[in-house]
Design an enzyme around this catalytic site. Structure first.
Site, short mmCIF file in Angstrom:
data_model
loop_
_atom_site.label_atom_id
_atom_site.label_comp_id
_atom_site.label_asym_id
_atom_site.label_seq_id
_atom_site.Cartn_x
_atom_site.Cartn_y
_atom_site.Cartn_z
N SER A 84 0.84 -1.20 0.00
CA SER A 84 0.00 0.00 0.00
C SER A 84 0.87 1.24 0.00
O SER A 84 2.02 1.23 0.47
CB SER A 84 -0.92 0.00 1.22
OG SER A 84 -1.85 1.07 1.16
N ASP A 85 0.31 2.31 -0.54
CA ASP A 85 1.02 3.59 -0.54
C ASP A 85 0.00 4.71 -0.56
O ASP A 85 -1.10 4.55 -1.09
CB ASP A 85 1.94 3.71 -1.76
CG ASP A 85 2.91 4.88 -1.62
OD1 ASP A 85 3.89 4.74 -0.85
OD2 ASP A 85 2.68 5.92 -2.24
N GLN A 86 0.38 5.84 0.04
CA GLN A 86 -0.51 7.00 0.09
C GLN A 86 0.25 8.25 -0.32
O GLN A 86 1.36 8.50 0.14
CB GLN A 86 -1.07 7.19 1.50
CG GLN A 86 -2.08 8.33 1.60
CD GLN A 86 -2.59 8.50 3.02
OE1 GLN A 86 -1.91 9.09 3.85
NE2 GLN A 86 -3.78 7.98 3.30
#
Length: 208
Positions: A84-86
């Site tokens: 995941s990445d934001q």
């Protein structure tokens, strides 16, 4: 005649499932994934998170989520790996983790009174089964028109220097916000669990 042997107690043992690995060392993502009550390991993905020149914030998040999942899946080919990445997006400009107090002040000053889109991407990969999926869960956040004293007090209290956008919505950072719009409520914290559950089910993981 002897009494019949008692029946064994009902079992709640799950059928065999692949190992689940979270390709992240983020305590926030680990806490969120833990809500599903599935056993999992955390592994550092070792991915260069530098954006490409001119790369859109949403594209950065999708690319890095998938890269993180693949980096760990190559080491654990039989596991179901979550990456995941934001990336925070202010009018098309990506905002990363501030790292320092001074950068966090500058970020919040730029964001006050504006809507920021937090692009949170999640990817699920299993090398041995050939499964791969990635999706994006954007969250639109309207920041209050904060004065400098509010910004300083918040940062000194919560010190969110490891958070994209310099705010922890699950903590005191909620007081900075006017409005949140999302179809996947945990996305803003760092892992969109509705999408994650859908992908895990598609990868063959039984959650309930």
């Amino acid at each position: 005649m002897s009494d019949p042997s008692p029946l064994p107690p009902p079992t709640t043992t799950r059928p065999y499932q692949r190992q689940i690995i979270l390709g992240s060392t983020s305590i926030y993502r680990a806490e969120l994934l833990g809500r599903l009550r599935l056993p999992f390991l955390c592994e550092r993905p070792e991915v260069d998170e530098s954006p490409y020149p001119g790369e859109a914030p949403s594209a950065i998040a999708r690319r890095l989520a998938l890269a993180k999942a693949h980096a760990v899946a190559q080491r654990f080919p039989d596991a179901v790996v979550i990456g995941s990445d934001q990336v925070a997006d202010l009018a098309g400009m990506p905002l990363g983790k501030p790292g320092t107090h001074e950068r966090a002040v500058a970020q919040l000053q730029r964001m006050r009174g504006h809507t920021v889109v937090f692009h949170t991407a999640v990817a699920v990969v299993c090398v041995s089964s050939g499964f791969e999926e990635v999706d994006l869960a954007p969250v639109s956040v309207l920041f209050r028109d904060l004065d400098d004293a509010d910004i300083q007090h918040y940062l000194q209290t919560e010190q969110p220097y490891d958070c994209a956008g310099s705010a922890k919505s699950e903590g005191l950072g909620i007081a900075l916000l006017e409005r949140i719009d999302s179809d996947d409520p945990t996305s803003l914290v760092g892992l969109p669990l509705i999408r994650t559950c859908r992908m895990l089910r598609a990868a063959g993981v039984r959650i309930l």
